[in-house]
Structures are given as C-alpha cells and as structure tokens.
Design an enzyme around this catalytic site. Structure first.
Site, mmCIF file in Angstrom:
data_model
loop_
_atom_site.group_PDB
_atom_site.id
_atom_site.type_symbol
_atom_site.label_atom_id
_atom_site.label_comp_id
_atom_site.label_asym_id
_atom_site.label_seq_id
_atom_site.Cartn_x
_atom_site.Cartn_y
_atom_site.Cartn_z
ATOM 1 N N LYS A 196 108.998 27.103 54.080
ATOM 2 C CA LYS A 196 110.555 27.225 53.554
ATOM 3 C C LYS A 196 111.219 27.639 54.928
ATOM 4 C CE LYS A 196 110.737 28.565 48.898
ATOM 5 N NZ LYS A 196 111.056 29.771 47.969
ATOM 6 N N GLU A 197 110.663 28.065 55.857
ATOM 7 C CA GLU A 197 111.160 28.589 57.173
ATOM 8 C C GLU A 197 110.628 27.841 58.253
ATOM 9 O OE1 GLU A 197 112.508 32.902 56.160
ATOM 10 O OE2 GLU A 197 110.719 32.744 56.866
ATOM 11 N N ASP A 226 104.934 37.488 57.161
ATOM 12 C CA ASP A 226 104.688 37.904 55.692
ATOM 13 C C ASP A 226 103.666 37.036 54.818
ATOM 14 O OD1 ASP A 226 105.371 40.603 55.420
ATOM 15 O OD2 ASP A 226 107.459 40.321 54.605
ATOM 16 N N LYS A 368 111.485 42.402 52.753
ATOM 17 C CA LYS A 368 111.829 42.108 54.055
ATOM 18 C C LYS A 368 111.896 43.832 54.877
ATOM 19 C CE LYS A 368 115.614 41.647 57.286
ATOM 20 N NZ LYS A 368 116.983 41.213 57.749
ATOM 21 N N ASP A 392 116.520 37.479 61.816
ATOM 22 C CA ASP A 392 115.821 36.953 60.856
ATOM 23 C C ASP A 392 115.304 35.615 61.752
ATOM 24 O OD1 ASP A 392 116.833 38.369 58.903
ATOM 25 O OD2 ASP A 392 118.227 37.041 58.008
ATOM 26 N N ASP A 592 119.837 45.962 53.557
ATOM 27 C CA ASP A 592 120.629 46.210 54.719
ATOM 28 C C ASP A 592 121.818 47.119 54.503
ATOM 29 O OD1 ASP A 592 121.862 44.126 53.137
ATOM 30 O OD2 ASP A 592 122.005 42.988 54.820
HETATM 31 O O1 UPG Z 1 109.088 39.072 51.959
HETATM 32 C C1 UPG Z 1 109.820 39.109 52.854
HETATM 33 C C2 UPG Z 1 111.177 38.345 52.477
HETATM 34 C C3 UPG Z 1 111.947 37.728 53.457
HETATM 35 N N1 UPG Z 1 111.505 38.252 54.838
HETATM 36 C C4 UPG Z 1 112.693 37.775 55.813
HETATM 37 O O2 UPG Z 1 114.042 38.150 55.822
HETATM 38 C C5 UPG Z 1 114.852 37.486 56.301
HETATM 39 C C6 UPG Z 1 115.980 37.100 55.393
HETATM 40 O O3 UPG Z 1 115.510 36.473 54.188
HETATM 41 P P1 UPG Z 1 116.496 35.276 53.777
HETATM 42 O O4 UPG Z 1 115.779 34.608 52.497
HETATM 43 O O5 UPG Z 1 116.649 34.500 54.760
HETATM 44 O O6 UPG Z 1 117.684 35.842 53.058
HETATM 45 P P2 UPG Z 1 119.467 35.741 53.425
HETATM 46 O O7 UPG Z 1 119.860 35.234 52.209
HETATM 47 O O8 UPG Z 1 119.749 34.893 54.637
HETATM 48 O O9 UPG Z 1 119.434 37.248 53.730
HETATM 49 C C7 UPG Z 1 120.426 37.782 54.209
HETATM 50 O O10 UPG Z 1 120.800 39.124 53.325
HETATM 51 C C8 UPG Z 1 119.420 39.721 53.185
HETATM 52 C C9 UPG Z 1 119.842 40.964 52.270
HETATM 53 O O11 UPG Z 1 121.354 41.399 52.385
HETATM 54 C C10 UPG Z 1 119.379 40.414 54.788
HETATM 55 O O12 UPG Z 1 118.388 41.301 54.589
HETATM 56 C C11 UPG Z 1 119.270 39.373 55.782
HETATM 57 O O13 UPG Z 1 118.966 39.852 57.094
HETATM 58 C C12 UPG Z 1 120.284 38.359 55.416
HETATM 59 O O14 UPG Z 1 120.186 37.298 56.521
HETATM 60 C C13 UPG Z 1 114.067 36.148 56.646
HETATM 61 O O15 UPG Z 1 114.084 36.231 58.082
HETATM 62 C C14 UPG Z 1 112.832 36.222 56.087
HETATM 63 O O16 UPG Z 1 111.574 35.758 56.804
HETATM 64 C C15 UPG Z 1 110.373 38.829 55.167
HETATM 65 O O17 UPG Z 1 109.989 39.070 56.198
HETATM 66 N N2 UPG Z 1 109.643 39.055 53.945
HETATM 67 MN MN MN Z 2 118.570 34.255 56.303
#
Ligand code: UPG
Ligand code: MN
Length: 891
Positions: A196-197, A226, A368, A392, A592
């Site tokens: 996905k990433e 992860d 995360k 991220d 966060d």
């Molecule tokens: O089990 C996990 C799930 C996510 N991530 C990482 O967390 C980041 C954010 O995940 P994403 O799915 O991109 O979420 P967003 O909706 O973009 O998240 C936003 O909102 C989140 C919650 O508010 C914040 O933690 C993020 O930093 C912020 O980018 C990414 O780098 C993921 O790879 C992990 O490392 N492990």
């Molecule tokens: Mn993100």
C-alpha cells in the site's frame, strides 16, 4: 577542534569571559560526549548573554549594552571564521523571534469577535423568548442546535485570540554553533505495508533524509517496518547504494528538494539563471542513475508480488526471518554511517538503520504508536540523539535546512529547555488545483496553529515534528534548579566513567539518583521505579538520564546490538509506562493529539515553525471516499480520547495546561459530536419546506436587526481572519464545505463507532492508507468507491431538493402570501445544498465521462417546472380560470 571555545566563566560583573582549554576535546573524533560538552558550553555562552526573558525580543539589548563596556576582556576563538570574522554581536542575537500580527489587523478582529459574541447573546435572548407555538418541537430542537453550534464556534474561536508567527535566523545559528556543536538528530520513518505504501515513496523519503543539510555524523535515519517485508529491506539496501551518489550531488549543487522523484519532476530552464554546463551534465547523468534505481526497485516490487511457498530467502541463502508478518523476531540492520561505506567522494554518510520490531501473536502492537516507541528505545541504545524527528513514509523533507530551523528553537539556551517539540505544517503534493475536498487543510495549518502558537504551542499532527527526546520520557520541563543538578552530576557520574564499564550497575546509579530533585518526581529515585517506568533495559535507562544525548563510553557494539534487540521485543513494554505516560500514547487512532496533549499538560511548550520553503511534503487521499475515511479515522480517534481517561475536559488539572490551550484541545476532541446538531440543522429546512411550518417565529423589526447584525459579524470575522492569516477565501470556503460534508458523514459515524466501542463492541479496523507513487495523476480524484459514509449526505441532498420542489409547488398552490416565508426556508435549504456541493460532485464521478451533475440539476429543474405547469394546468382553470382567461387573453 582544538581551538574551540571550551570553558565559560561568569565574572560577577556580568561580563562574559572565555578561555580556551583544548585538552578536553579530542581531534576530529566523532564522540557524542564531546558534542555534549561543547554544546553545554555553547549553551552557557549563549545563555549568559540572552537575558531571562529571552523568549521575546526584549531584554536582550540591555545585556548587549553591558557587554560593550568591556569588549577587550573577551577573548574567543572559533575555527573557520572566514573573512567577516566572528561577530560577537551577531552571536548574541536570539536565534528566532516572535512576530506578532500587526495590531491594525488583529485588533479589529478581536473587536468583531466580541461584537459577534454580544450579538449572539442578544439573538438567543430573542430566540428563546419567542417560541413558535404551532411548531414547538421544531423550534425547540433548532434552538438547542443553535446553542450547541454557537458553543462549538466559541471553542474554535477563542484559541485564535493571540495568533503569532515566528522567524528564525539560520545565519546566527551558523555563527553561534559550529557545525560540530549542533545537536544530533535521530530521524524516524514509519512504514507498515509495502504494497500500500510503494517502496519508491519510502526510498524517496529516506533519500531526502540522508541528504539533509546537516552534519552527516549527527544524523541517523531509522526506518521502521511493521510488515517485516524483505521487499522493504532490499529497497533500503538499494537506497543506501543510491545515496552514495545522490547525497554528494545534492550537496554539490545545493538542490531542493532532495527527494529525487519530486526534484526531477521540476522543470529546469537551462537557458535561464546562468545554469552551469557542469551542472547540466551532472543533472542529466544523475537523472539517468535515478531512472535505473527506479527500475531496480520496480524489479524488486515485481518479484515481491507472489510469495514463494517456502517463504522469502535472502541473498545469502538464509530464510528471511520476517516470513510471517504477524509472528517474527525483531530485526535490525545498520547500513551506512561511520562504520559503513562512505559516499562516492569518500565522505561519511548519515547512518541508516532498518528496524522491524518483534511481533508475536497475542501481543498488541499498537500500530504506529507502538512502532514509534520501539524506535525511541532502539535509537536511544544505538545513537541516543537528544532530538528526534518523526516522518511518515510518504512525507519527504522538502526544505533541506529544516533541522537547522528546528535547532533555532531547540538549541535556544533558555527556551529550548521548556520546548517539547517543533511542529512544521503539513503540506501536500498532487492535490487537484481546486482542492475539492480541502485536503490542504489550510485553515488548520495557517490559522488555528498560529493561534495555538501564541498560547502554549501547536498540537502535534503525527508527522513533520522534531521532538526533544527528554519530553518523550514523561519528564516535566526542567526547573532551573534541577537543570543545574543534572548537568553537574548526571552525565559525568553514570555515563562517562569511561573505561571498561560495559554493563550498568543500577545500584550504583541509585546513590547518584539520591541527589535528584525528589520533590518534583519522587518516583524516579530507585532502580525499581526506573524499571517500572522504562522497562528492563539498563542501557536504555542509563540513556534516558543523559539529557544531552550521546552514548555511554564503555559500551561495546555487541552489547549494544543485544540491547537493541531486547528493547524492540514484543513483551518489553509489559508492566511499564510505555504508551501510558511515556513515549507515544496508546488508546486512540490519533495517537498524535493524545501524545502532544499529555506533553502540554506536563507544562511543556511547543513551537510552530513555517519556513518560507515548505519544510515537508506528503501525499493525501484525493478521492472522496478515501478522504472521508481519513476524516472518519481522525474523528474516531477524537471520540476515543473523549471516552478515555485523557479527555481534556477533565484531565490534567493539576498540571500546567493553559486554559485557552485546554479549550483548543477540547475543541479537537469534541468536534465529532457537533455533527449531531449539524445533521439536525441540515434536516430542519427540508422538514419546514415539506410541512409548511417554520422554526423561527415571525421576525419583529428588532429581531431582524439582530439577525442582520449576526450575519454581518460572521462575515466580518471571516474577512478579518483571512486578512491576518493570509488564507484565501477559496481555501476558507472549501474548509466550510468540508466541515459540513465531514460533519454529516464521517464525524457522525465516528460518534456512533466511538459509542459502540465504549459498549465493548469494536468494529473498527483501520489499516494504513493506500498511497500512490504517482502524485500527479488526478484520475484518483474521480475514483469512486462505495462506502456507507456516503449515505447521510446523499439523503440530505435528496431531502433538501425534494423539500425545495415541494415548497415551491406548495407556494404556487397557495398564492403570493406564502412566498415570503418560503424564501426564508429556501434560503436554509440552499445553504445545505451549497455546502454539500463538492460532495455531490464527488458522487458524480468523472466529469468528462458523464456530466451527471447536469443531469441531476436538470431533473430538479424539470420537476419544478413540471410542477408549475401542473399547477396551472390542473388547478388554475378550475379555481381562477376566468381571471386568468381575462388577463391572459385580454391584456
Ligand atoms: O501499524 C502501523 C500503522 C501505520 N504505520 C505508519 O503510520 C503512518 C501513518 O499512517 P497512514 O495510514 O498514512 O495514516 P494517515 O491517515 O496519513 O495518518 C495521519 O494521522 C495519523 C493519526 O492522527 C498520524 O499518526 C499520522 O502521522 C498522520 O499522517 C505511516 O507512515 C504508516 O506506515 C505504522 O508504522 N504501523
Ligand atoms: Mn499518511
């Protein structure tokens, strides 16, 4: 290094006095302890100059004046000073400045807010005193909703009372802190799913980190995986190789941004700006190299599509330890850095570390937040930089000076010690130019955050944030007293005893801990308490006590690795405070907000830093369904916090949270609940149109004055807010629209799901958001995916359209008298539809294929006109036929 300033003493007359004491510093040797020593002195150098009320601009000059009295007493030597020399006056200047909004802009704004509040009170007085008797329920419900919405306006408005911006002075930072004196930074990049990433996105982020404009030996990049995927691991090895040519290229030509994908997508006009031929040649060559690099990554991705039956096997033939994503041991691989390969020009590169924390069935990994905590610990054991930047995987460094920007605050001698983090705005690539779904979030990042910066500091938004490591350990900001104690006794006692002490004797430490400020944190004073708090790693515990970072001297690399694996094991956090009081907090998908909130409660400040060139850039979900899902996730995170023990309404009163800051956090937590009155208020106009009743009693002239005044105040606050913030009206309007769209869909579901969760039914399972490597293709925008989130707004649109039709036909039926009240009702219905317009567009999908929106509008218009026709045709001849005939024929 030998000429570096070392000791600073403070003669009683308040003047500065430096003398050099070179034996304390070894030659060029990379040793963090030295950084710490030098830095301390640099701190005291700066600290003694800047006055106590340094935080602002004042106070400083008086000191500068004093210094002028005896400049001959000051001797100071610094390496590489260049021609302009070391300007002491410059070095005394603050590294940053608060820039208040000009009072000509902010005062009218404040006056209008007060006016609006007054008018609102008077308006409610009228509303409550004049119930509508034939539609009492409607009236009552609408008044309750109005009061609720007004309160939510207050929550949003008050924290914007003292907006500020800040200015940094990188040139002064360069003068005050030699490159060697800058504080080391550990940079964390989190990834969760390479399918996905896309790995190329992560690779770009990593490349932008490795080429950041900061001394290489002070940067360590930790990539957390992860998914334990060999694909990412291989990608990183390739990336490390590519970095060896990419980083020198970036440094040589000082290019921006330093993420190759976005750099090469910029157009360069070779005819303009006296572009050097050597640059043109190198750029071309580098572009080819990058294309090749991309091909390699693509091959890796292609290979990773189908997992072989026996699982992945590494190049050396050993099976990949992460073959089972949910059940595998911890993995750490260090590449680059001082022990690794240098770049093509022989210079050291920042360290790059691959981390995949241990995962076992039956252990919660906390997504995360859990990954971040593992990173905090592993980095503490491997490099222990005093500052931590979190990104991220899709957020690259767009401004290579960003770490220096952050250091202007974090290394500020006084203010830095109270500062938990420096948050940068989130900016995005690849969003449609109209920003249909308000992805840029301009109102938050250019208005609300500036407001918070003037109170206690911006909220933490999950990425693009540089932390003070100490703040992550649950400490409070240091009081003057404790700082003195710790800097004198700590690092020297327990960490720098040097020689062969490779294991840490916590009992020894205890005695030293006796001198710790007991009143402030009594629980810190024994070994047991440390372990209860931080877990069973003595190396990690020792590292937390090193306020200025750095590794203990006696530690050997084998022990280091052993401890590193230990601290990322899945059971490490059991019976500790991780996720409860320290590190990233668990319990909400928006870890966060929670994490930042807890820091502010402890009395930490934070700073919002907006360099002219955007610091970071990321991707955002640009189609309607994904966007709504993102909003749902955030809103659910807020409701989770609301129902948890951390609700800002009742949490943290013993601490030092400022009340306006509390209001802002309350707003950030309760906003999903506002969806209830919003939904009701969007339904009422349609109900009025359908039933012919109205929720406002007939206006007296005084009441209409209040109503008018209210509207004028609303418009004025908006206009004045846009003026001081520089936000465009379009961005503001998109935000309004999306507030309604998100409100009646995602927020509503979030409240519902949050309540279910409280009742013990957890139906949510958010995985990572899918990111596309190609940010410029807007096909995404029109992508339509069905989700239940679409139901309430769709129904609202239909309901209001039907209402409009029914209302108009009814008015036609009842003659001219009913047109007056009808306009009132129509106004509210149109208000709803206008706000939901982007939603409607999203629902329609790709515009150029089916201009369905037009079809829909035409259906509506057709309905209206047919109604009109029906009325005339069916009713008129019967009742008013003769009149019409007379008029129609004769006149
Ligand atoms: O089990 C996990 C799930 C996510 N991530 C990482 O967390 C980041 C954010 O995940 P994403 O799915 O991109 O979420 P967003 O909706 O973009 O998240 C936003 O909102 C989140 C919650 O508010 C914040 O933690 C993020 O930093 C912020 O980018 C990414 O780098 C993921 O790879 C992990 O490392 N492990
Ligand atoms: Mn993100």
């Amino acid at each position: 290094m030998d000429e570096a300033l070392t000791t600073v003493s403070h003669p009683p007359n308040g003047l500065l006095f430096f003398h050099s004491d070179s034996d304390e510093v070894e030659n060029g040797d990379y040793n963090q302890q030295h950084w710490h020593q030098n830095e301390n002195q640099a701190f005291s150098l700066a600290g003694s100059v800047a006055s106590k009320d340094f935080e602002g601009e004042k106070g400083f000059f008086s000191n500068a004046e004093k210094l002028k009295e005896g400049p001959e007493k000051i001797s100071l030597v610094i390496k590489d000073q260049g021609e302009d020399g070391y300007n002491l006056a410059e070095a005394r200047q603050p590294l940053w400045r608060k820039v208040s909004i000009p009072s000509s802009l902010i005062n009218p704004y404040r006056i209008v807010i007060i006016l609006r509040f007054t008018v609102l009170v008077l308006f409610f007085q009228y509303r409550i005193s004049t119930p509508v008797h034939d539609a009492f329920a409607l009236w009552l419900i609408s008044v309750i909703c109005e009061i609720w919405l007004a309160l939510s306006w207050m929550l949003d408005q008050l924290p914007k009372w003292f907006p500020i911006t800040r200015e940094t002075y990188l040139d002064r930072l360069a003068i005050r802190f030699e490159e060697k004196l800058l504080g080391p930074v550990d940079i964390f990049v989190t990834t969760a799913d390479p399918l996905k990433e896309p790995p190329i996105i992560t690779a770009n982020t990593v490349l932008s980190v490795l080429s950041v404009d900061y001394p290489a030996e002070k940067v360590s990049c930790y990539v957390s995986d992860d998914s334990a995927s060999m694909l990412l691991y291989d990608t990183l090895s390739e990336t490390a190789q590519f970095a060896r040519i990419w980083v020198p290229f970036c440094n040589k030509y000082s290019i921006e941004p330093r993420a190759p994908e976005s750099y090469f997508s910029q157009k360069v006009d070779y005819l303009k700006d006296k572009v050097h031929p050597a640059f043109v040649r190198d750029r071309r060559a580098m572009k080819r190299e990058y294309e090749e690099f991309k091909v390699k990554i693509n091959v890796l991705v292609a290979k990773a599509q189908k997992k072989p039956e026996e699982g992945w096997v590494m190049q050396d033939g050993t099976p990949w330890p992460g073959n089972n994503t949910d059940d595998h041991s911890g993995m750490i691989q260090v590449c680059l850095g001082s022990d690794g390969e240098p770049d093509k020009e022989g210079k050291e590169l920042p360290r790059l570390v691959y981390i995949s924390r241990e995962k076992r069935l039956g252990y919660k990994h906390h997504k995360k937040a859990g990954a971040m905590n593992a990173l905090v610990r592993v980095s503490a054991v491997l490099s222990n930089a005093p500052f931590v930047l979190n990104l991220d995987c899709d957020q690259y460094i767009n401004n290579s000076k960003v770490l220096k920007e952050a250091m202007c605050f974090l290394m500020d001698p006084q203010f830095g010690k109270k500062l938990s983090y420096v948050q940068f705005p989130r900016r995005f690539d690849g969003i449609d130019c109209n920003d249909r779904y308000a992805n840029h979030n301009t109102v938050l990042f250019d208005i609300n955050m500036k407001g918070l910066d003037g109170i206690q500091g911006p909220v933490y938004v999950g990425t693009g944030c540089v932390f003070n490591r100490q703040a992550l350990y649950g400490y409070k900001p240091q009081s003057e007293k404790r700082r003195k104690m710790s800097s004198s006794s700590w690092p020297s006692c327990c960490c720098c005893s040097g020689d062969s002490r490779s294991t840490f004797d916590l009992d020894d430490m205890d005695e030293e801990l006796g001198g710790f400020d007991e009143q402030e944190e009594p629980s810190f004073t024994s070994k047991k308490n440390f372990e209860k708090r931080f877990g069973q790693s003595p190396v990690f515990i020792a590292s937390t006590l090193m306020e200025d970072g750095g590794l203990p001297k006696g530690i050997n690399s084998r022990l280091m690795m052993k401890e590193a694996i230990h601290v990322i094991s899945c059971g490490y956090e059991e019976k500790t405070e991780w996720g409860k009081e320290i590190g990233w907090l668990y319990g909400s998908v928006t870890e966060d907000i929670l994490t930042g909130f807890n820091m502010h409660c402890r009395g930490w400040k934070s700073v919002y830093c907006m360099p002219e060139r955007a610091a970071f850039k990321g991707t955002a979900p640009i189609n309607l369904s994904d966007r709504l899902h993102q909003i749902l996730k955030w809103a659910l995170g807020s409701t989770e916090i609301f129902f948890s023990g951390y609700c800002p309404l009742w949490y943290g009163y013993s601490g030092k949270l400022k009340w306006l800051q509390r209001l802002a956090y309350t707003n950030a937590i309760v906003y999903p609940f506002t969806s209830i009155p919003l939904l009701v208020y969007c339904t009422i106009p349609a109900v009025c149109l359908l039933t012919g009743k109205f929720f406002i009693s007939t206006l007296t002239s005084l009441a209409s004055i209040w109503l008018m005044a209210l509207f004028i105040c609303i418009i004025l606050t908006c206009v004045l807010e846009l003026r001081w913030s520089g936000v465009s009206i379009q961005d503001w309007w998109r935000n309004e629209q999306f507030w309604v769209i998100g409100g009646v869909s995602a927020h509503l579901f979030a409240v519902f799901l949050g309540l279910l969760k409280v009742a013990g039914i957890d139906t949510t399972n958010f995985t990572v958001r899918e990111k596309t490597a190609d940010g410029t293709v807007l096909g995404q925008l029109y992508l339509f995916k069905w989700t239940t989130l679409l139901i309430p707004p769709t129904s609202l649109v239909i309901l209001n359209m039907v209402g409009i039709v029914a209302g108009i036909s009814d008015a036609l039926n009842n003659g001219y008298d009913s047109w007056g009240p009808l306009f009132g009702k129509l106004f509210f219905s149109f208000w709803v539809i206008v706000h939901l317009y982007p939603f409607l567009k999203g629902l329609m999908g790709r515009q150029n294929r089916t201009p369905t929106i037009v079809v829909l509008w035409s259906i509506l218009l057709a309905l209206i006109f047919s109604m009109i026709w029906v009325r005339f045709d069916v009713f008129l001849p019967k009742k008013t036929g003769p009149v019409l005939k007379q008029c129609g024929v004769e006149c």
